[in-house]
Design a protein around this motif. Structure first.
Motif, PDB file in Angstrom:
ATOM      1  N   ILE A  83       0.830  -1.197   0.000  1.00 43.94           N
ATOM      2  CA  ILE A  83       0.000   0.000   0.000  1.00 43.94           C
ATOM      3  C   ILE A  83       0.866   1.250   0.000  1.00 43.94           C
ATOM      4  O   ILE A  83       1.857   1.352   0.724  1.00 43.94           O
ATOM      5  N   HIS A  84       0.496   2.217  -0.856  1.00 46.53           N
ATOM      6  CA  HIS A  84       1.228   3.483  -0.933  1.00 46.53           C
ATOM      7  C   HIS A  84       0.291   4.559  -1.477  1.00 46.53           C
ATOM      8  O   HIS A  84      -0.684   4.262  -2.178  1.00 46.53           O
ATOM      9  N   GLY A  85       0.587   5.783  -1.149  1.00 45.81           N
ATOM     10  CA  GLY A  85      -0.317   6.888  -1.443  1.00 45.81           C
ATOM     11  C   GLY A  85      -0.495   7.195  -2.912  1.00 45.81           C
ATOM     12  O   GLY A  85      -1.511   7.778  -3.306  1.00 45.81           O
ATOM     13  N   GLU A  86       0.480   6.807  -3.758  1.00 43.21           N
ATOM     14  CA  GLU A  86       0.422   7.128  -5.187  1.00 43.21           C
ATOM     15  C   GLU A  86      -0.172   5.995  -6.007  1.00 43.21           C
ATOM     16  O   GLU A  86       0.036   5.920  -7.224  1.00 43.21           O
ATOM     17  N   MET A  87      -0.915   5.100  -5.376  1.00 46.99           N
ATOM     18  CA  MET A  87      -1.378   3.896  -6.057  1.00 46.99           C
ATOM     19  C   MET A  87      -2.263   4.203  -7.261  1.00 46.99           C
ATOM     20  O   MET A  87      -2.147   3.574  -8.306  1.00 46.99           O
TER      21      MET A  87
END
Length: 252
Positions: A83-87
């Protein structure tokens, strides 16, 4: 059967190192009854970076080898995405893949925690037409401590993927018990191997499959396993209403 979470591609993450190991896993998968596997190498976990184009090329090459070796198995491209914010941006530019080109995305949380931005990110993904599938929630420390986090995700439209090894007790009695509770409460919707090799974390599921049929019946098992086929075909999964896990009290 179809496996939606498997590290069968060699040399790109903590799965098999050599091609022969991948082929051995493939033969093992066929012997266990699998016809299709979605290859899900780690992406953006630690030092593992496997962008979409590279995964697709690796899958295409491996399928060619399987055909030459007369192994009746089809591999589809995917990722186990940390999971990462720029997905959302990375889905649009192709570096992040959904599972086999479907609306479903396999997302992994850090082992110890659930990021605070996860709920907002999942909502944004759903607004874009994607459905988050949470990889092995039964092994997440924070979810084990507070299962209602998973309940909230599922109630909001996300799905859960339970690992066969967790259900069989490979990761200990506590995780096995928690896996059974998640199944009972309709908080997981797929069974997958998360296989990394042909030994230990392998494709072998005969024993836990037998136990699953005993515990939830052949019809219930069939419906659960059919969800992986619906995912592969990018079809809608009909879900049972999620429930709160029942707390049991024992007198000694």
């Amino acid at each position: 059967m179809i496996d939606i979470h498997c590290h069968i591609l060699n040399g790109i993450d903590d799965g098999p190192k050599e091609l022969d190991d991948s082929l051995r896993m493939a033969r093992q998968a066929v012997a266990e009854g699998f016809t299709d596997i979605i290859a899900t190498p780690h992406h953006l976990k630690g030092g593992f970076v496997n962008p979409g184009d590279e995964v697709k090329a690796k899958v295409e090459h491996f399928n060619e080898i399987l055909q030459k070796e007369a192994i009746p198995l089809m591999i589809h491209p995917g990722q186990e995405v940390r999971i990462h914010g720029e997905m959302i941006d990375n889905l649009e530019n192709g570096s992040v893949l959904s599972l086999a080109g479907s609306r479903y995305i396999l997302i992994e949380f850090p082992t110890e925690s659930v990021p605070l931005f996860a709920q907002e990110l999942f909502f944004k993904l759903q607004m874009k037409g994607y459905i988050p599938v949470i990889a092995h929630p039964e092994r997440n420390v924070e979810i084990k401590r507070n299962y209602e986090l998973l309940y909230e995700f599922v109630e909001s439209g996300s799905l859960g993927q339970l690992t066969w090894g967790s259900y069989s007790g490979r990761f200990g009695k506590k995780i096995k018990k928690f896996s059974e509770q998640l199944l009972e409460a309709n908080l997981v919707h797929f069974m997958a191997t998360d296989a990394h090799f042909y030994e230990r974390r392998s494709m072998e599921i005969s024993k836990p499959l037998h136990d699953l049929r005993r515990d939830i019946g052949r019809e219930g098992t069939g419906l659960l396993l059919n969800n992986s086929k619906l995912l592969l075909n990018d079809e809608v999964i009909q879900l049972e209403e999620p429930e709160k896990i029942k707390k049991r009290f024992f007198l000694f």
